[in-house]
Design a protein around this motif. Structure first.
Motif, short mmCIF file in Angstrom:
data_model
loop_
_atom_site.label_atom_id
_atom_site.label_comp_id
_atom_site.label_asym_id
_atom_site.label_seq_id
_atom_site.Cartn_x
_atom_site.Cartn_y
_atom_site.Cartn_z
N THR A 31 -17.68 113.43 -4.51
CA THR A 31 -17.29 111.99 -4.05
C THR A 31 -16.66 111.27 -5.38
O THR A 31 -18.01 111.08 -6.53
N PRO A 32 -15.28 110.85 -5.56
CA PRO A 32 -14.93 109.86 -6.49
C PRO A 32 -15.82 109.02 -7.20
O PRO A 32 -16.09 108.52 -5.87
N ARG A 33 -16.30 108.62 -8.26
CA ARG A 33 -16.66 107.35 -8.58
C ARG A 33 -15.71 106.00 -9.34
O ARG A 33 -15.15 106.93 -9.78
N THR A 34 -16.41 104.56 -8.79
CA THR A 34 -14.70 103.88 -9.50
C THR A 34 -15.06 103.04 -10.40
O THR A 34 -13.84 103.46 -10.77
N ALA A 35 -16.19 103.79 -11.35
CA ALA A 35 -16.56 103.46 -12.93
C ALA A 35 -15.45 104.70 -13.19
O ALA A 35 -14.67 105.03 -14.56
N LEU A 36 -15.59 106.49 -13.15
CA LEU A 36 -14.88 107.00 -13.26
C LEU A 36 -13.31 107.17 -13.52
O LEU A 36 -12.47 107.85 -14.29
N ALA A 37 -13.57 105.96 -11.65
CA ALA A 37 -11.93 106.67 -11.97
C ALA A 37 -11.04 105.51 -12.94
O ALA A 37 -9.63 105.52 -13.27
N GLU A 38 -11.84 104.61 -12.78
CA GLU A 38 -11.49 103.23 -13.51
C GLU A 38 -11.08 103.69 -15.65
O GLU A 38 -10.27 103.32 -15.88
N GLN A 39 -12.55 104.98 -15.54
CA GLN A 39 -12.32 105.21 -17.01
C GLN A 39 -10.34 106.25 -17.28
O GLN A 39 -10.16 106.53 -18.13
N ARG A 40 -10.65 107.02 -16.10
CA ARG A 40 -9.38 107.58 -15.57
C ARG A 40 -7.75 106.91 -15.95
O ARG A 40 -6.98 107.53 -17.03
N ASP A 41 -8.48 105.89 -15.20
CA ASP A 41 -6.90 104.87 -15.41
C ASP A 41 -6.51 104.50 -16.83
O ASP A 41 -5.41 104.12 -18.06
N GLU A 45 -8.02 115.99 -17.04
CA GLU A 45 -8.78 116.66 -16.46
C GLU A 45 -10.30 116.63 -17.16
O GLU A 45 -11.46 117.48 -16.49
N LEU A 46 -10.48 115.86 -17.94
CA LEU A 46 -11.78 116.05 -18.93
C LEU A 46 -11.98 114.77 -17.22
O LEU A 46 -13.77 115.17 -17.30
N PHE A 47 -11.49 114.30 -16.51
CA PHE A 47 -12.17 113.50 -14.91
C PHE A 47 -12.37 114.35 -13.52
O PHE A 47 -13.55 113.90 -12.57
N GLU A 48 -11.81 115.99 -13.91
CA GLU A 48 -11.84 116.33 -12.89
C GLU A 48 -13.12 117.37 -12.70
O GLU A 48 -13.93 117.55 -13.80
N HIS A 49 -14.10 117.22 -11.46
CA HIS A 49 -14.74 118.10 -10.92
C HIS A 49 -16.32 117.12 -11.60
O HIS A 49 -17.29 118.57 -12.39
N VAL A 50 -16.01 116.35 -11.85
CA VAL A 50 -17.33 115.50 -12.19
C VAL A 50 -18.52 115.67 -10.74
O VAL A 50 -19.61 115.68 -10.85
N TYR A 51 -17.70 115.09 -9.95
CA TYR A 51 -18.51 114.13 -8.93
C TYR A 51 -17.98 114.87 -8.11
O TYR A 51 -16.75 115.07 -7.48
#
Length: 379
Positions: free
Chosen positions: A348-358, A340-346
């Motif tokens: 439009t999802p950012r590529t770098a954040l998606a990579e960190q989430r994965d 959930e740390l990665f939700e509601h940050v942007y």
């Protein structure tokens, strides 16, 4: 271009002694000493008394839960109930409140459930309540940042013409921040419908007021910005309610911002990790216990025959029911999803954040697989 000082509003300096409507002994002050403010009706004061008693019981209960390790931290507002309850009671249903980390009882009084208030202190979620439902911004930990947010919302309200007022709670230390200066200045220049309520509890953690500023009172600062300032006894809920209500009405009717200083005292430590004996004397704390805001109003209500034994018992039951509900919700194990740390940050999802989430998701999966294997082998 010359400055037309004649067109500027005349702002008078606040009185050097805090305005009060009920004194320490629980007696109504002479109207000639009330600064033009009327004592609220006994019915209104009884409602404020109920809210203060319930709020204190909540505060005491949460402090106990923190000492038991149920919460990571909690900043108590014990002794400051008059300021916070008066603030909330002065607002309309569509007005917005911008609180600090110490203003949990203000949230409680405005209708936020205990489990939602305590979610962030428990480390369960960033903020556990719906801002739009309650018209309350997130509790701000960085000093004075919420003052700018309040001015922004108030200015938008003025532009839209919807008559919404923003009220922000500040501490004495926050008024030394640059953000506070910017908020005061912008609000006064643009006549934003906002009320700045400073709870002067006389310590910015360990720094006493006389080491923070050289002005006579914090309310004196208002005159330099061109807005009215009020120096009020912050332990007199009657005076706080009368002054803050007037400031809210002024803002709503196009009269611009006001700065209200409530002189009060922080009875508990800054937080559960603080040792207040290192920077203040116990005799000072004892002196302020004699100026307790609840006891003061209780004496007045009893003297005018409004607070009966039956009413007192009913308020006590409400307070104890809330304390029990608070204990119960804090015994439930929080279900926390690290992703959930990665939700509601942007938006439009950012590529770098998606990579960190994965990356984190893979680590969690590997950890859970290893734990399951260990459990199976030990069985």
């Amino acid at each position: 271009m010359s400055l037309n000082v004649e067109s500027a509003p005349v702002i008078t300096q606040p009185a050097p002694t805090p305005l009060r409507l009920i004194d320490d002994a629980g007696l109504a002050v002479d109207p000639s000493e009330a600064g033009g403010f009327a004592l609220p009706s006994p019915e209104i004061l009884l409602g404020l008394y109920r809210r203060m008693v319930v709020a204190r019981r909540f505060d005491v209960q949460v402090t106990a839960l923190t000492r038991q390790g149920r919460l990571a931290t909690y900043p108590s507002a014990l002794g400051q109930e008059a300021c916070e309850i008066a603030a909330v009671a002065s607002l309309g249903a569509l007005d917005w409140l911008f609180p600090t980390y110490r203003d949990s009882i203000a949230l409680l009084t405005r209708g936020v459930p205990p489990e939602d208030i305590l979610a962030s202190f428990r480390g369960e979620w960033h903020s556990g309540y719906d801002y739009y439902q309650h018209k309350i911004a997130p509790q701000a930990t960085p000093l004075a940042t919420q003052a700018l947010h309040a001015v922004g919302l108030a200015t938008a309200s003025k532009l839209k013409g919807d008559h919404t007022v923003a009220l922000t709670l500040l501490g004495d230390g926050a008024t030394s921040e640059g953000d506070a200066h910017e908020a005061f200045n912008f609000a006064a220049v643009w006549q934003a419908p906002v009320v700045f309520l400073v709870q002067n509890n006389q310590f910015a953690i360990s720094v006493p007021l006389d080491k923070q500023m050289a002005c006579r009172t914090i309310a004196d600062k208002a005159i330099g910005y061109g807005m009215p300032g009020y120096f009020v006894d912050g332990n007199d809920v009657a005076a706080m309610y009368a002054v803050v209500s007037a400031a809210v009405d002024t803002a709503r009717n196009g009269g611009g911002p006001s700065l209200v200083e409530g002189l009060t005292y922080r009875m508990e430590a800054h937080t559960n990790s603080d040792d207040p004996t290192r920077y203040r004397d116990s005799s000072d704390v004892d002196a302020w216990r004699g100026r307790d805001p609840i006891e003061r109003l209780e004496k007045y209500l009893v003297s005018v025959g409004v607070l009966t034994d039956a009413e007192r018992a009913d308020i006590t039951r409400e307070a104890e029911d809330l304390a029990a509900a608070t204990r119960e919700c804090m015994t439930r194990t929080a279900v926390i999803d690290p992703l959930e740390l990665f939700e509601h940050v942007y938006a439009t999802p950012r590529t770098a954040l998606a990579e960190q989430r994965d990356f984190l998701a893979n680590e969690i999966a590997e950890h859970e697989a290893a734990a399951a294997k260990t459990t199976g082998e030990s069985a």
